[in-house]
Design a protein around this motif. Structure first.
Motif, PDB file in Angstrom:
ATOM      1  N   ARG A   1     -16.423 -34.917  -6.356  1.00  0.00           N
ATOM      2  CA  ARG A   1     -16.125 -33.498  -5.886  1.00  0.00           C
ATOM      3  C   ARG A   1     -15.729 -33.423  -4.333  1.00  0.00           C
ATOM      4  O   ARG A   1     -15.251 -32.457  -4.080  1.00  0.00           O
ATOM      5  CB  ARG A   1     -17.477 -32.699  -6.408  1.00  0.00           C
ATOM      6  CG  ARG A   1     -18.101 -32.647  -7.624  1.00  0.00           C
ATOM      7  CD  ARG A   1     -18.700 -31.438  -8.141  1.00  0.00           C
ATOM      8  NE  ARG A   1     -19.253 -31.830  -9.393  1.00  0.00           N
ATOM      9  CZ  ARG A   1     -18.491 -31.759 -10.608  1.00  0.00           C
ATOM     10  NH1 ARG A   1     -17.266 -31.244 -10.723  1.00  0.00           N
ATOM     11  NH2 ARG A   1     -19.265 -32.113 -11.874  1.00  0.00           N
ATOM     12  N   LEU A   2     -16.317 -34.205  -3.832  1.00  0.00           N
ATOM     13  CA  LEU A   2     -15.779 -34.283  -2.418  1.00  0.00           C
ATOM     14  C   LEU A   2     -14.391 -34.529  -2.284  1.00  0.00           C
ATOM     15  O   LEU A   2     -13.362 -33.884  -1.500  1.00  0.00           O
ATOM     16  CB  LEU A   2     -16.381 -35.494  -1.411  1.00  0.00           C
ATOM     17  CG  LEU A   2     -17.893 -35.119  -1.218  1.00  0.00           C
ATOM     18  CD1 LEU A   2     -18.241 -36.274   0.028  1.00  0.00           C
ATOM     19  CD2 LEU A   2     -18.119 -33.775  -0.204  1.00  0.00           C
ATOM     20  N   ALA A   3     -13.789 -35.434  -3.236  1.00  0.00           N
ATOM     21  CA  ALA A   3     -12.299 -35.924  -3.102  1.00  0.00           C
ATOM     22  C   ALA A   3     -11.395 -34.550  -3.561  1.00  0.00           C
ATOM     23  O   ALA A   3     -10.484 -34.434  -2.828  1.00  0.00           O
ATOM     24  CB  ALA A   3     -11.974 -36.900  -4.233  1.00  0.00           C
ATOM     25  N   MET A   4     -11.879 -33.881  -4.402  1.00  0.00           N
ATOM     26  CA  MET A   4     -10.825 -32.856  -5.063  1.00  0.00           C
ATOM     27  C   MET A   4     -11.152 -31.581  -3.742  1.00  0.00           C
ATOM     28  O   MET A   4     -10.256 -30.828  -3.632  1.00  0.00           O
ATOM     29  CB  MET A   4     -11.342 -32.311  -6.449  1.00  0.00           C
ATOM     30  CG  MET A   4     -11.025 -33.517  -7.422  1.00  0.00           C
ATOM     31  SD  MET A   4     -11.640 -32.996  -9.065  1.00  0.00           S
ATOM     32  CE  MET A   4     -13.238 -33.337  -9.123  1.00  0.00           C
ATOM     33  N   SER A   5     -12.314 -31.311  -3.353  1.00  0.00           N
ATOM     34  CA  SER A   5     -12.456 -30.256  -2.319  1.00  0.00           C
ATOM     35  C   SER A   5     -11.455 -30.677  -1.237  1.00  0.00           C
ATOM     36  O   SER A   5     -10.805 -29.995  -0.564  1.00  0.00           O
ATOM     37  CB  SER A   5     -14.067 -30.221  -1.679  1.00  0.00           C
ATOM     38  OG  SER A   5     -15.004 -30.079  -2.883  1.00  0.00           O
ATOM     39  N   TYR A   6     -11.423 -31.945  -0.614  1.00  0.00           N
ATOM     40  CA  TYR A   6     -10.718 -32.372   0.344  1.00  0.00           C
ATOM     41  C   TYR A   6      -9.213 -31.944   0.045  1.00  0.00           C
ATOM     42  O   TYR A   6      -8.416 -31.681   1.018  1.00  0.00           O
ATOM     43  CB  TYR A   6     -11.016 -33.707   0.737  1.00  0.00           C
ATOM     44  CG  TYR A   6     -12.176 -34.199   1.328  1.00  0.00           C
ATOM     45  CD1 TYR A   6     -13.361 -33.137   1.695  1.00  0.00           C
ATOM     46  CD2 TYR A   6     -12.876 -35.521   1.494  1.00  0.00           C
ATOM     47  CE1 TYR A   6     -14.321 -33.334   2.161  1.00  0.00           C
ATOM     48  CE2 TYR A   6     -14.037 -35.785   1.756  1.00  0.00           C
ATOM     49  CZ  TYR A   6     -15.127 -34.769   2.112  1.00  0.00           C
ATOM     50  OH  TYR A   6     -16.013 -34.921   2.751  1.00  0.00           O
ATOM     51  N   TYR A   7      -8.845 -32.442  -1.238  1.00  0.00           N
ATOM     52  CA  TYR A   7      -7.685 -32.293  -1.537  1.00  0.00           C
ATOM     53  C   TYR A   7      -7.180 -30.739  -1.353  1.00  0.00           C
ATOM     54  O   TYR A   7      -5.970 -30.531  -1.057  1.00  0.00           O
ATOM     55  CB  TYR A   7      -7.133 -32.667  -3.030  1.00  0.00           C
ATOM     56  CG  TYR A   7      -5.885 -32.409  -3.389  1.00  0.00           C
ATOM     57  CD1 TYR A   7      -4.865 -33.521  -3.338  1.00  0.00           C
ATOM     58  CD2 TYR A   7      -5.565 -31.299  -3.940  1.00  0.00           C
ATOM     59  CE1 TYR A   7      -3.661 -33.241  -3.946  1.00  0.00           C
ATOM     60  CE2 TYR A   7      -4.260 -31.004  -4.344  1.00  0.00           C
ATOM     61  CZ  TYR A   7      -3.176 -32.068  -4.309  1.00  0.00           C
ATOM     62  OH  TYR A   7      -2.096 -32.065  -4.713  1.00  0.00           O
ATOM     63  N   VAL A   8      -8.049 -29.894  -1.716  1.00  0.00           N
ATOM     64  CA  VAL A   8      -7.716 -28.232  -1.477  1.00  0.00           C
ATOM     65  C   VAL A   8      -7.870 -28.083  -0.123  1.00  0.00           C
ATOM     66  O   VAL A   8      -6.678 -27.460   0.283  1.00  0.00           O
ATOM     67  CB  VAL A   8      -8.656 -27.605  -2.580  1.00  0.00           C
ATOM     68  CG1 VAL A   8      -8.584 -26.232  -2.317  1.00  0.00           C
ATOM     69  CG2 VAL A   8      -8.740 -27.811  -3.847  1.00  0.00           C
ATOM     70  N   LEU A   9      -8.408 -28.402   0.664  1.00  0.00           N
ATOM     71  CA  LEU A   9      -8.294 -28.431   2.123  1.00  0.00           C
ATOM     72  C   LEU A   9      -7.052 -29.050   2.528  1.00  0.00           C
ATOM     73  O   LEU A   9      -6.437 -28.202   3.438  1.00  0.00           O
ATOM     74  CB  LEU A   9      -9.370 -29.271   2.818  1.00  0.00           C
ATOM     75  CG  LEU A   9     -10.731 -28.343   3.125  1.00  0.00           C
ATOM     76  CD1 LEU A   9     -11.686 -29.518   3.688  1.00  0.00           C
ATOM     77  CD2 LEU A   9     -10.435 -27.305   4.062  1.00  0.00           C
ATOM     78  N   SER A  10      -6.581 -29.840   2.215  1.00  0.00           N
ATOM     79  CA  SER A  10      -5.180 -30.487   2.686  1.00  0.00           C
ATOM     80  C   SER A  10      -4.182 -29.503   2.217  1.00  0.00           C
ATOM     81  O   SER A  10      -3.184 -29.570   2.942  1.00  0.00           O
ATOM     82  CB  SER A  10      -5.121 -32.085   1.962  1.00  0.00           C
ATOM     83  OG  SER A  10      -4.612 -31.479   0.583  1.00  0.00           O
ATOM     84  N   LEU A  11      -4.160 -28.937   1.357  1.00  0.00           N
ATOM     85  CA  LEU A  11      -3.171 -27.801   0.970  1.00  0.00           C
ATOM     86  C   LEU A  11      -3.106 -26.759   1.843  1.00  0.00           C
ATOM     87  O   LEU A  11      -2.029 -25.986   1.990  1.00  0.00           O
ATOM     88  CB  LEU A  11      -3.488 -27.134  -0.406  1.00  0.00           C
ATOM     89  CG  LEU A  11      -3.484 -28.179  -1.700  1.00  0.00           C
ATOM     90  CD1 LEU A  11      -3.835 -27.383  -2.868  1.00  0.00           C
ATOM     91  CD2 LEU A  11      -2.178 -28.918  -1.727  1.00  0.00           C
ATOM     92  N   ILE A  12      -4.304 -26.510   2.875  1.00  0.00           N
ATOM     93  CA  ILE A  12      -4.231 -25.490   3.830  1.00  0.00           C
ATOM     94  C   ILE A  12      -3.841 -26.245   5.220  1.00  0.00           C
ATOM     95  O   ILE A  12      -3.981 -25.395   6.329  1.00  0.00           O
ATOM     96  CB  ILE A  12      -5.160 -24.550   3.739  1.00  0.00           C
ATOM     97  CG1 ILE A  12      -6.552 -24.960   3.746  1.00  0.00           C
ATOM     98  CG2 ILE A  12      -4.807 -23.484   2.667  1.00  0.00           C
ATOM     99  CD1 ILE A  12      -7.727 -24.234   3.951  1.00  0.00           C
TER     100      ILE A  12
END
Ligand code: S3P
Length: 430
Positions: free
Chosen positions: A391-402
């Protein structure tokens, strides 16, 4: 691609996706399905590694399964279970370990449960203690894995769980299903109730309610009836897309077939607090679980929010991605009463705070949560560690989009634990 490099390169997210099956309900479909002692068709099973580990364990016990299409299978447990010849590997999955401990404690054979590095650090006292009160014999490594469970005769108890944990509750329900006399479990606030719903659906003798001591569920020894099961979409997986659409300008998406069982919809309450532009469409029920399509639009002015108390168990797995939402709110959001986050796939209070600090987002760590002050443009070249926490990996991915700068996410492959389809679905919305 275990070290994933990503850089903001998208406009808005748009389109429709069907969200993959719920992990919690998939585990329960395999476990309770196998306990019916017959043939059960399971439709829409999660193909995440966690659920496949549960399925492999039942295979080793002698339950057969055959996939009839990508996510549909027939599980046949007509033969009685055999003692496994080797240790049973639970991978990264706390749900597999804790639920199955309750089942194994009352069998007539012995097992050993092992897991990966992250799971081997997680506390098991929360199940060892009440199971021992029921007569279970468990040897652990200082209340951690490996667990050696000697099959024993169990006696029902009344247990007041100090934490609202569906894993503890479900572990004891599985033990209670096989124990003499009734087993009654109280919890301080209501955790996800998928076990109760599925056990009732399969004909177990189970009652739920609330009295002056809190929420309770009571079960007694019962046979389960083989019935076909269907798993609804996972709101915890949908959460990454819900937040991504809310924070990425020009987004408008529809996420189909999302389970909206009220014990899981804390994120919807937070979306209301944050004044996110969203809608629930086409509500229906599948195997007594509520489902809807969720439409989310980009929201310019996101209000800060507070998550605490009874809301915590209703969104426990969504806290990392809600922290990402908080980073875009106009003010300070606060998450408290969530100390058990320190016992998840990683210490999610420490890991989230560390990552947000590395991204130069204002954050403060508390013993039982953190605060995040949002609405800062993210413009930081950074490498983040997943600590084997999907869940950290996917949350960081979403952060990377902004994030305006490049970001590296080390250990990104751990997303396969719950959500192997994540990147394909992201691409579909681009
Ligand atoms: C789960 C319950 C939750 C959740 C986990 C899955 C379940 O854990 O964090 O991802 O399927 O029962 P706790 O019950 O320990 O909070």
């Amino acid at each position: 691609m275990d070290n994933f490099k990503t850089k903001q390169n998208i406009g808005g997210l748009s389109g429709e996706i069907i969200i993959p099956p719920d992990k919690s309900i998939s585990h329960r479909a395999i476990i309770f399905g196998a306990l019916t002692g017959g043939k059960v068709k399971i439709k829409n099973l999660s193909l995440g590694e966690d659920c496949l580990n549960t399925l492999k364990i039942f295979e080793k016990l002698g339950a057969k399964h055959k996939f009839t299409s990508k996510r549909d299978l027939i599980l046949d447990s007509s033969n009685s279970f055999n003692a496994p010849k080797e240790a049973l590997y639970c991978g990264n999955s706390g749900t597999t370990t804790r639920l199955l401990s309750g089942f194994f404690a009352g069998q007539n054979f012995d097992v050993e449960l092992t897991g990966d590095e992250s799971l081997s650090k997680r506390p098991m006292k929360r199940i060892i203690e009440p199971l021992s009160k029921m007569g279970a014999q468990i040897i652990s490594n200082e209340n951690k894995l490996p667990l050696k469970i000697k099959g024993s005769k169990l006696e029902g108890i009344t247990y007041h769980s100090p934490i609202a944990s569906a894993q503890v509750k479900s572990c004891l329900l599985l033990a209670g299903l096989n124990a003499d006399n009734k087993t009654k479990i109280y919890e301080p606030s209501l955790s996800r109730n998928h076990s109760e719903i599925m056990l009732e659906y399969l004909g177990a003798s189970i009652t739920t309610g609330e009295d002056k001591n809190g929420y309770f569920v009571e079960i007694e020894k019962s046979n389960l009836t083989p019935k076909n099961l269907e798993v609804v979409g996972d709101i915890s997986s949908a959460a990454f897309f819900m937040v991504a659409a809310a924070i990425i300008p020009n987004s408008s998406i529809i996420i189909k077939n999302v389970g909206i069982n009220p014990t899981r919809t804390g994120i919807i309450d937070v979306f209301k607090q944050a004044k996110i532009d969203f809608e629930l469409l086409n509500q229906k029920t599948i195997c007594n679980e509520l489902v809807a399509d969720i439409k989310v639009n980009y929201t310019l002015n996101i209000e800060p929010f507070e998550i605490k108390g009874n809301l915590i168990p209703r969104l426990i797995d969504e806290i990392p991605i809600l922290a990402v939402l908080a980073s875009q709110a106009q003010g300070k959001s606060i998450i408290k009463d969530a100390k058990d986050l320190r016992n998840k796939e990683s210490d999610r209070i420490k890991t989230v705070v560390e990552a947000f600090k590395a991204l130069e987002i204002e954050t403060q760590e508390f013993d039982d949560g953190f605060s995040i002050t949002g609405k800062k443009e993210i413009n930081t070249n950074v490498t983040l560690e997943t600590h084997l926490d999907h869940r950290l990996a996917m949350s960081y991915y979403v952060l990377s989009l902004i994030n305006k700068k490049e970001m590296t996410i080390n250990g990104f492959n751990c997303i396969n634990t719950s959500f192997p389809e994540f990147l394909d679905l992201m691409k579909k919305l681009n």
